[in-house]
Structure formats: structure tokens, C-alpha cells
Design a protein around this motif. Structure first.
Motif, PDB file in Angstrom:
ATOM      1  N   UNK A 119       1.730  -7.308  -2.308  1.00 12.80           N
ATOM      2  CA  UNK A 119       2.309  -5.643  -2.609  1.00 12.80           C
ATOM      3  C   UNK A 119       2.693  -4.727  -1.972  1.00 12.80           C
ATOM      4  N   UNK A 120       3.343  -4.518  -0.224  1.00 13.48           N
ATOM      5  CA  UNK A 120       3.171  -3.807   0.442  1.00 13.48           C
ATOM      6  C   UNK A 120       4.614  -2.794  -0.448  1.00 13.48           C
ATOM      7  N   UNK A 121       5.105  -1.850  -0.826  1.00 14.07           N
ATOM      8  CA  UNK A 121       5.438  -1.145  -1.683  1.00 14.07           C
ATOM      9  C   UNK A 121       4.365  -0.466  -2.887  1.00 14.07           C
ATOM     10  N   UNK A 122       3.400  -1.063  -3.460  1.00 12.35           N
ATOM     11  CA  UNK A 122       2.892  -0.170  -4.603  1.00 12.35           C
ATOM     12  C   UNK A 122       1.593  -0.444  -4.157  1.00 12.35           C
ATOM     13  N   UNK A 123       1.438  -0.555  -3.289  1.00 13.15           N
ATOM     14  CA  UNK A 123      -0.261  -1.142  -2.519  1.00 13.15           C
ATOM     15  C   UNK A 123       0.117  -0.865  -0.791  1.00 13.15           C
ATOM     16  N   UNK A 124      -0.730   0.451  -0.432  1.00 18.34           N
ATOM     17  CA  UNK A 124      -0.808   0.664   1.034  1.00 18.34           C
ATOM     18  C   UNK A 124      -2.299   0.782   1.526  1.00 18.34           C
ATOM     19  N   UNK A 179       2.633   8.478   7.645  1.00 21.83           N
ATOM     20  CA  UNK A 179       3.581   9.180   7.585  1.00 21.83           C
ATOM     21  C   UNK A 179       4.103   8.872   5.882  1.00 21.83           C
ATOM     22  N   UNK A 180       3.440  10.561   5.216  1.00 28.69           N
ATOM     23  CA  UNK A 180       3.745  10.378   3.037  1.00 28.69           C
ATOM     24  C   UNK A 180       2.649   9.446   2.697  1.00 28.69           C
ATOM     25  N   UNK A 181       2.011   9.486   3.148  1.00 31.24           N
ATOM     26  CA  UNK A 181       0.966   8.790   2.710  1.00 31.24           C
ATOM     27  C   UNK A 181       0.885   7.102   2.976  1.00 31.24           C
TER      28      UNK A 181
END
Length: 132
Positions: free
Chosen positions: A28-33, A120-122
Motif C-alpha cells: 500500500x505504497x500510496x497510503x502507507x509510506x 520529500x513531502x513526508x
């Protein structure tokens, strides 16, 4: 219950399961960095084991990202040792690690690297590394 390939040990002194370790970052790369460079490095190792080029490319900084990733057939990953994690400032970090792999018919290889990461950006990204 699959153990995470990165070998991270939990508070119970047992290997963490993939689903509670690197799995959420990869799946879940998009929501779980990954929360820090250390976790990103471990998840990238796991992605190499799982041959998840999508995740590896997504977590590679655009300044250094290759156009594609090819995996060598028959590679067996033997383990990961994180030697140190240094937070240089709020947006830069280094992780020193040793990863071991075995190719069919060849002796085991060690990849010893000091990797650089940027936030970058969290979101943390792998930039590059120096082989040791």
C-alpha cells in the motif's frame, strides 16, 4: 504467517511477520509510506526478495531512478544486517547495511553499502549508496 524477509525482530524476540513489518509499505505504497529511512531500507530489501520492481522504482528518488529493474533468475537472498541508521537532519538519512545473496552455481555474495535517503513531502526515498 510468513516471516518478513528483512529479518526484523519484534519485542517478543521473534521475527516479525511480513504483514506487520514491510508488507504494508510494499502493498500500500500510496497510503502507507515507510516512517523513516531505516524502515524504507528494510522494505526495499524485502521488495528485492519478492521481486517487486514497482515498489523499488516508486521508492527510488527521481534524480537517480533507473527506467526499469531486472532481477537475476535464481537469486536467493540470504539475509540482511542493518549496521547503523543515522538521521543527518530532518530530510536526510543514511543507512549502512550488508545484504547477502546466492546465485546458482556461484559463491554467496555480500553487498555492503552506505545508502543515502531523502525525505520529500513526508515520504522517504532511496537516493544512492556507496559500496563498502
Amino acid at each position: 504467517m510468513l516471516p518478513c524477509p528483512c529479518g526484523r525482530i519484534g519485542t517478543s524476540k521473534k521475527a516479525l511477520e511480513l504483514a506487520s513489518c514491510c508488507g504494508p509499505f510494499i502493498n500500500d505504497f500510496a497510503l502507507t509510506p515507510a516512517p523513516d529511512a531505516h524502515a524504507l531500507m528494510r522494505s526495499r530489501y524485502t521488495a528485492f526478495v519478492m521481486e517487486r520492481a514497482d515498489y523499488l522504482l516508486a521508492t527510488w528518488h527521481t534524480s537517480q531512478r533507473p527506467p526499469s529493474i531486472a532481477f537475476e533468475p535464481g537469486v536467493k537472498w540470504l539475509g540482511l544486517e542493518v549496521r547503523q541508521h543515522r538521521q543527518l537532519d530532518n530530510t536526510h538519512s543514511e543507512v549502512e547495511f550488508v545484504a547477502r545473496q546466492k546465485l546458482p552455481g556461484k559463491p554467496a555474495l555480500r553487498l555492503h553499502e552506505l545508502s543515502r535517503f531523502v525525505n520529500e513531502q513526508g515520504r522517504w526515498y532511496y537516493v544512492d549508496g556507496d559500496a563498502r
